[in-house]
Design a protein around this motif. Sequence first.
Motif, PDB file in Angstrom:
ATOM      1  N   ASN A 247      -1.594   1.482   5.228  1.00 59.04           N
ATOM      2  CA  ASN A 247      -0.474   0.904   4.490  1.00 59.04           C
ATOM      3  C   ASN A 247       0.324   0.067   5.484  1.00 59.04           C
ATOM      4  O   ASN A 247       0.537   0.492   6.624  1.00 59.04           O
TER       5      ASN A 247
ATOM      6  N   ASP B  73      -1.135   4.429  -0.223  1.00 56.28           N
ATOM      7  CA  ASP B  73      -2.231   5.402  -0.176  1.00 56.28           C
ATOM      8  C   ASP B  73      -1.877   6.502   0.829  1.00 56.28           C
ATOM      9  O   ASP B  73      -1.795   6.259   2.040  1.00 56.28           O
TER      10      ASP B  73
ATOM     11  N   SER C 288      -3.547   8.801   1.997  1.00 56.39           N
ATOM     12  CA  SER C 288      -4.629   9.178   2.916  1.00 56.39           C
ATOM     13  C   SER C 288      -4.731   8.239   4.116  1.00 56.39           C
ATOM     14  O   SER C 288      -5.479   8.513   5.054  1.00 56.39           O
ATOM     15  N   LYS C 289      -3.979   7.147   4.100  1.00 59.76           N
ATOM     16  CA  LYS C 289      -4.056   6.161   5.181  1.00 59.76           C
ATOM     17  C   LYS C 289      -2.854   6.260   6.104  1.00 59.76           C
ATOM     18  O   LYS C 289      -1.766   6.657   5.678  1.00 59.76           O
TER      19      LYS C 289
ATOM     20  N   GLY D 280       0.801  -1.225   0.000  1.00 59.37           N
ATOM     21  CA  GLY D 280       0.000   0.000   0.000  1.00 59.37           C
ATOM     22  C   GLY D 280       0.826   1.263   0.000  1.00 59.37           C
ATOM     23  O   GLY D 280       1.843   1.362   0.692  1.00 59.37           O
TER      24      GLY D 280
END
Length: 292
Positions: free
Chosen positions: A102, A69, A71-72, A67
């Motif tokens: 992530n 991302d 936003s995570k 991952g």
Amino acid sequence: MLLRKKRSYLLLAFLLFVAYAVYRLEPYVTIQMNDDQLSATMKSARLDAEIGYQEGTTRRLRYLQIGQDTSKPLLVFIHGAPSSSAWWLSMMRDSSLRSEANLLAIDRPGYGGSGLGMPMTSVQEQAENVAAVIRSRRHPNQKIVVHGSSYGGTVSARLAMDFPNLVDGLLLQSASMAPTEEYTFWITHPTSHWALSWLLPSGINTANHEKLAHEAELHDMANEWHNIDANTVILHGTDDWLIYPRNAYYACDRIINAPTLVHHMVKGKQHDLLYTAPKLLKHYLHFLLAEA
């Protein structure tokens, strides 16, 4: 005839001992995967994982990440001894964790792809190198939750002490935190000597050296617990015979600046909560991710 029978029994006993030793040590050998083996393991689990390396302060460490991302939050796994990032496969396969964060698993110094067989006995130095990896994988302002197991819990606690701005949530699972409050196998001392250490698998050799330095390293951390200011969960089995339950109470008494502190003793469970209480571990990881 009697002497021949005694020799046969001794030989049989020796062969049984060797077979048992191979059986017990085999998992610790196979988990020390090279890049190709680790990649194949991830593919067989149908996981799209990145295997990479990052120069730390004194050691190049290997990491495994799923991952990207932004936003995570970033959920970091730090394994115990002897082990490697591959030990976290069951967590990385969990779709609910992947949907929330992530995932980053790091080979600690001396294991896996981070200098297998070359121990780094300083917990502070290990934390510095792990911090370098986290910084390299962290997006700006990304929240960080760290899950440390056993000796990885020791390193995770030191990470939160020395780099409080880098840790927003902390799960200390079956972690060694109190000096002298852990079991040491009698064979650890003789097999750590150079004359015998070459007989051991590289990961076991690293673990032996860490174990013998552990008491002094924990004493060195004794006055630093107040630096931990992350939301913290301490999870420990009541029947843990390897890292005694007193470790959890010791840390609970000393972590005084965590906004939230959860101390959960798991009744009837021993050291390996990853396999015996996975739902509980994931419950607290979701809790820390939500808090972050």
